[in-house]
Design a protein around this motif. Sequence first.
Motif, PDB file in Angstrom:
ATOM      1  N   LEU A   1       0.836  -1.202   0.000  1.00  0.00           N
ATOM      2  CA  LEU A   1       0.000   0.000   0.000  1.00  0.00           C
ATOM      3  C   LEU A   1       0.864   1.242   0.000  1.00  0.00           C
ATOM      4  CD1 LEU A   1      -2.698   1.478   0.235  1.00  0.00           C
ATOM      5  CD2 LEU A   1      -2.576   1.159   2.726  1.00  0.00           C
ATOM      6  N   MET A   2       1.959   1.212   0.778  1.00  0.00           N
ATOM      7  CA  MET A   2       2.844   2.362   0.830  1.00  0.00           C
ATOM      8  C   MET A   2       3.463   2.632  -0.540  1.00  0.00           C
ATOM      9  SD  MET A   2       6.147   3.049   3.311  1.00  0.00           S
ATOM     10  CE  MET A   2       7.331   2.195   2.259  1.00  0.00           C
ATOM     11  N   PHE A   3       3.893   1.593  -1.226  1.00  0.00           N
ATOM     12  CA  PHE A   3       4.464   1.776  -2.552  1.00  0.00           C
ATOM     13  C   PHE A   3       3.412   2.272  -3.539  1.00  0.00           C
ATOM     14  CE2 PHE A   3       8.048  -0.655  -0.973  1.00  0.00           C
ATOM     15  CZ  PHE A   3       9.106  -0.126  -1.687  1.00  0.00           C
ATOM     16  N   SER A   4       2.179   1.782  -3.392  1.00  0.00           N
ATOM     17  CA  SER A   4       1.101   2.241  -4.262  1.00  0.00           C
ATOM     18  C   SER A   4       0.826   3.726  -4.054  1.00  0.00           C
ATOM     19  CB  SER A   4      -0.172   1.427  -4.005  1.00  0.00           C
ATOM     20  OG  SER A   4      -1.244   1.931  -4.754  1.00  0.00           O
ATOM     21  N   LEU A   5       0.769   4.142  -2.795  1.00  0.00           N
ATOM     22  CA  LEU A   5       0.529   5.560  -2.500  1.00  0.00           C
ATOM     23  C   LEU A   5       1.690   6.420  -2.996  1.00  0.00           C
ATOM     24  CD1 LEU A   5      -0.931   5.258   1.116  1.00  0.00           C
ATOM     25  CD2 LEU A   5      -2.177   5.760  -0.993  1.00  0.00           C
ATOM     26  N   LYS A   6       2.909   5.909  -2.846  1.00  0.00           N
ATOM     27  CA  LYS A   6       4.071   6.638  -3.346  1.00  0.00           C
ATOM     28  C   LYS A   6       3.971   6.827  -4.854  1.00  0.00           C
ATOM     29  CE  LYS A   6       9.148   6.415  -3.591  1.00  0.00           C
ATOM     30  NZ  LYS A   6       9.213   6.634  -5.052  1.00  0.00           N
ATOM     31  N   GLY A   7       3.572   5.773  -5.573  1.00  0.00           N
ATOM     32  CA  GLY A   7       3.427   5.868  -7.016  1.00  0.00           C
ATOM     33  C   GLY A   7       2.381   6.886  -7.428  1.00  0.00           C
ATOM     34  N   LYS A   8       1.260   6.899  -6.711  1.00  0.00           N
ATOM     35  CA  LYS A   8       0.204   7.867  -7.017  1.00  0.00           C
ATOM     36  C   LYS A   8       0.657   9.291  -6.715  1.00  0.00           C
ATOM     37  CE  LYS A   8      -3.558   4.565  -6.307  1.00  0.00           C
ATOM     38  NZ  LYS A   8      -4.717   4.159  -5.468  1.00  0.00           N
ATOM     39  N   PHE A   9       1.393   9.452  -5.617  1.00  0.00           N
ATOM     40  CA  PHE A   9       1.915  10.774  -5.265  1.00  0.00           C
ATOM     41  C   PHE A   9       2.894  11.263  -6.330  1.00  0.00           C
ATOM     42  CE2 PHE A   9       5.041  13.504  -3.120  1.00  0.00           C
ATOM     43  CZ  PHE A   9       4.201  14.468  -2.577  1.00  0.00           C
ATOM     44  N   ASP A  10       3.775  10.364  -6.804  1.00  0.00           N
ATOM     45  CA  ASP A  10       4.725  10.732  -7.846  1.00  0.00           C
ATOM     46  C   ASP A  10       3.999  11.114  -9.136  1.00  0.00           C
ATOM     47  OD1 ASP A  10       6.874  10.291  -6.178  1.00  0.00           O
ATOM     48  OD2 ASP A  10       7.235   8.255  -6.891  1.00  0.00           O
ATOM     49  N   ALA A  11       2.933  10.361  -9.454  1.00  0.00           N
ATOM     50  CA  ALA A  11       2.164  10.676 -10.663  1.00  0.00           C
ATOM     51  C   ALA A  11       1.481  12.041 -10.532  1.00  0.00           C
ATOM     52  CB  ALA A  11       1.127   9.584 -10.918  1.00  0.00           C
ATOM     53  N   PHE A  12       0.982  12.339  -9.342  1.00  0.00           N
ATOM     54  CA  PHE A  12       0.353  13.645  -9.105  1.00  0.00           C
ATOM     55  C   PHE A  12       1.381  14.765  -9.259  1.00  0.00           C
ATOM     56  CE2 PHE A  12      -0.557  17.093  -6.096  1.00  0.00           C
ATOM     57  CZ  PHE A  12      -1.796  17.522  -6.570  1.00  0.00           C
ATOM     58  N   CYS A  13       2.561  14.578  -8.675  1.00  0.00           N
ATOM     59  CA  CYS A  13       3.601  15.612  -8.750  1.00  0.00           C
ATOM     60  C   CYS A  13       4.075  15.832 -10.181  1.00  0.00           C
ATOM     61  CB  CYS A  13       4.781  15.230  -7.861  1.00  0.00           C
ATOM     62  SG  CYS A  13       4.427  15.285  -6.093  1.00  0.00           S
ATOM     63  N   ALA A  14       4.002  14.765 -10.995  1.00  0.00           N
ATOM     64  CA  ALA A  14       4.471  14.885 -12.374  1.00  0.00           C
ATOM     65  C   ALA A  14       3.626  15.860 -13.187  1.00  0.00           C
ATOM     66  CB  ALA A  14       4.468  13.510 -13.041  1.00  0.00           C
ATOM     67  N   ARG A  15       2.422  16.175 -12.703  1.00  0.00           N
ATOM     68  CA  ARG A  15       1.568  17.133 -13.409  1.00  0.00           C
ATOM     69  C   ARG A  15       2.100  18.556 -13.308  1.00  0.00           C
ATOM     70  NH1 ARG A  15      -4.449  15.446 -11.137  1.00  0.00           N
ATOM     71  NH2 ARG A  15      -4.363  13.211 -11.630  1.00  0.00           N
ATOM     72  N   PHE A  16       2.933  18.799 -12.306  1.00  0.00           N
ATOM     73  CA  PHE A  16       3.389  20.160 -12.036  1.00  0.00           C
ATOM     74  C   PHE A  16       4.897  20.229 -12.265  1.00  0.00           C
ATOM     75  CE2 PHE A  16      -0.180  19.040  -9.296  1.00  0.00           C
ATOM     76  CZ  PHE A  16      -1.118  20.005  -9.668  1.00  0.00           C
ATOM     77  N   LYS A  17       5.301  20.940 -13.281  1.00  0.00           N
ATOM     78  CA  LYS A  17       6.698  20.963 -13.681  1.00  0.00           C
ATOM     79  C   LYS A  17       7.593  21.630 -12.649  1.00  0.00           C
ATOM     80  CE  LYS A  17       5.949  20.505 -18.597  1.00  0.00           C
ATOM     81  NZ  LYS A  17       6.368  19.133 -18.722  1.00  0.00           N
ATOM     82  N   PHE A  18       7.023  22.479 -11.792  1.00  0.00           N
ATOM     83  CA  PHE A  18       7.856  23.155 -10.802  1.00  0.00           C
ATOM     84  C   PHE A  18       8.203  22.254  -9.623  1.00  0.00           C
ATOM     85  CE2 PHE A  18       3.460  23.957  -9.609  1.00  0.00           C
ATOM     86  CZ  PHE A  18       3.449  23.734  -8.239  1.00  0.00           C
ATOM     87  N   LEU A  19       7.538  21.077  -9.502  1.00  0.00           N
ATOM     88  CA  LEU A  19       7.837  20.149  -8.416  1.00  0.00           C
ATOM     89  C   LEU A  19       8.923  19.165  -8.857  1.00  0.00           C
ATOM     90  CD1 LEU A  19       4.277  19.258  -7.063  1.00  0.00           C
ATOM     91  CD2 LEU A  19       5.988  20.714  -5.976  1.00  0.00           C
ATOM     92  N   PRO A  20       9.866  18.841  -7.992  1.00  0.00           N
ATOM     93  CA  PRO A  20      10.876  17.826  -8.351  1.00  0.00           C
ATOM     94  C   PRO A  20      10.217  16.470  -8.530  1.00  0.00           C
ATOM     95  CG  PRO A  20      11.050  18.421  -6.024  1.00  0.00           C
ATOM     96  CD  PRO A  20      10.072  19.389  -6.632  1.00  0.00           C
ATOM     97  N   HIS A  21      10.645  15.717  -9.544  1.00  0.00           N
ATOM     98  CA  HIS A  21       9.993  14.440  -9.820  1.00  0.00           C
ATOM     99  C   HIS A  21      10.311  13.387  -8.772  1.00  0.00           C
ATOM    100  CE1 HIS A  21      13.984  13.684 -11.575  1.00  0.00           C
ATOM    101  NE2 HIS A  21      13.730  12.407 -11.410  1.00  0.00           N
ATOM    102  N   ASP A  22      11.283  13.662  -7.908  1.00  0.00           N
ATOM    103  CA  ASP A  22      11.651  12.713  -6.862  1.00  0.00           C
ATOM    104  C   ASP A  22      11.281  13.252  -5.477  1.00  0.00           C
ATOM    105  OD1 ASP A  22      13.503  14.746  -6.693  1.00  0.00           O
ATOM    106  OD2 ASP A  22      15.173  13.531  -7.409  1.00  0.00           O
ATOM    107  N   LEU A  23      10.214  14.047  -5.424  1.00  0.00           N
ATOM    108  CA  LEU A  23       9.828  14.696  -4.164  1.00  0.00           C
ATOM    109  C   LEU A  23       9.522  13.668  -3.076  1.00  0.00           C
ATOM    110  CD1 LEU A  23       9.178  17.273  -2.578  1.00  0.00           C
ATOM    111  CD2 LEU A  23       6.852  17.180  -3.532  1.00  0.00           C
ATOM    112  N   SER A  24       8.840  12.575  -3.426  1.00  0.00           N
ATOM    113  CA  SER A  24       8.476  11.582  -2.413  1.00  0.00           C
ATOM    114  C   SER A  24       9.719  10.965  -1.783  1.00  0.00           C
ATOM    115  CB  SER A  24       7.583  10.493  -3.015  1.00  0.00           C
ATOM    116  OG  SER A  24       8.285   9.773  -4.012  1.00  0.00           O
ATOM    117  N   ASP A  25      10.735  10.678  -2.608  1.00  0.00           N
ATOM    118  CA  ASP A  25      11.969  10.094  -2.074  1.00  0.00           C
ATOM    119  C   ASP A  25      12.680  11.073  -1.145  1.00  0.00           C
ATOM    120  OD1 ASP A  25      12.607   7.349  -3.382  1.00  0.00           O
ATOM    121  OD2 ASP A  25      11.858   8.575  -5.025  1.00  0.00           O
TER     122      ASP A  25
END
Length: 602
Positions: free
Chosen positions: A373-397
């Motif tokens: 579940l944690m990995f799934s949520l991380k993946g969804k969070f990364d996908a959400f962040c990818a919509r916004f170019k000003f956010l780093p793509h590795d923000l969750s890490d």
Amino acid sequence: MKIGAEVGELSYRHRSRESVMSPLAAFHSGEAASPRQHPHGNAGLIAELKGIVGDSHVLTSLSSTQPFRKGFRFGDGPALAVVRPGSLVEHWRVLNACIAAGKIVIMQAANTGLTGGSTPDGDQYDREIVIISTTRVDTIHLLDEGRQVVCLPGARLFELEKALAPLGRNPHSVIGSSCIGSSVFGGVCNNSGGALIHRGPAFTQMTLYAQVDEDGNVHLVNHLGIQLGDDPETILKNVEKGNFRPDTIAHDPNLSCSDHDYQTHVRDITAETPARFNADPKRLFESSGSAGKVMILAVRLDTFPKEKKIVDFYIGTNNPDELTELRRHILSNFRSLPIQGEYIHRDAFDIAEKYGKDTFLAIQYLGTDRLPLMFSLKGKFDAFCARFKFLPHDLSDRMMQFFGSLFPKHLPGRLYDYRDRFEHHLMLRMADDSIEEARAYLQTLFPSADGAYFECTPEEGEKAFLHRFAAAGAAIRYRTIHRGDVEDIVALDIALPRNGVSWREHLPADLASKIQHALYYGHFFCQVFHQDYIVKKGFDTMEVEHAMWKILDARGAEYPAEHNVGHLYVAKPALRDHYKDLDPSNSFNPGIGHTSKCAHWG
């Protein structure tokens, strides 16, 4: 997860081959690419897929498909859609629709692979890709009081471990890949080795799978050794529901549901070949080692008695020859082999202690149950962040690294003490009657001028092994946090010959100068090592990797050892032939092992 139990003793019945062909029209093998298309184009295919599995289980947007298109460590590419069937019949219907429309199919379970073997690889394909995610169908059926199991596509290793625990049984693998939610099917189709010395690679000759022939016809092949019916959908409904009686289940002594000979194999310290590696022809059989070149729908596997008592020993030394002597003596002379023998070098210890800390803490406090579940949520969070170019793509890490750093030191004091004193670390896990044998032998070796050992408390042992397995993802996190200094990672898993005595790698100076950190850890008694090289900024990682391959070839190593070729390694002839035999039209997972991405291997 659903668990079905159908138990009982039964007599031997010879397996018969059940192969059922679907009424699909053929396409001709002489053409470079499939002429098939859906009569209403891609929109028509998407509509048909939604009619099979439901609108919410067909994903087409870039953000919704990203967690499935991007690999855990490596691999990324476009896909027309991600489809999440909710039953085996839906799997079958989706596959037929995709093949009829001339699409590539990539089967994907947990997407925790390390070589990109279950995701697209770039965009150099001659057809569009549909990813079929199997995680919704996770039933486990127990056979013969749990001595065997039948697992469906989404079953994960930790779920299997939980299902068997009340029966005093263990699955093939109980730690390592199970910690990050890997699927049972992933182990089988990749011949993954695991850490358990007794059991060798995941292997079975008894599976149920769908196959596409040279002319594009889809077949269902039932080699489970269970009578399930005559037509595809009846077979699939029966295996999903567990509609089989003991008298319909064959126990064929000529067919194996695990690698029965591995203990004898690994003990042969005179052999010039490695104990296990992905391209070993002895362990390539239909679905086993298939790397997604068929659609596996059910696997039948052995289980193993749980140990009554376990003791862990922690060994440190500055002389690698001491560990070589220990390995060769134990394999040659001990009545019972260790359960596990895990090696980690001091540098890998350090990187894992800092950059694998959040993984360690997540497993310790949340358990393996919640990790998927944690990995799934991380993946969804990364996908959400990818919509916004000003956010780093590795923000969750970066967030996970930061929060992990807030916790105090997480390893036992004696591990830190051995880290300061010794370069090489070996964790030895013994069970039952072999405990005293190991205790007596270690007392004859240590303390020495170069090494020592201690007998772990249960907490020390658990944390030592967990720390070792946190090392697997630590290099990735290091790359994320230090992108300004790091070009990339060269990640190799290698198998050295069983008769080898010089396992410690010494890199030439010109190559070592390009590497910021060289991290070594692995399954010591099998001589399988994971070697992660963090390459300094400005150097060509592919050039470094090819230089490493030359060194490994000179050492008689086989690679990859257990993570399979994915899109990183070149498939050797035996593996390439296995893929072509299984998938002559190249409809499943094309390009794997640097093979052709074109229809019919054009």
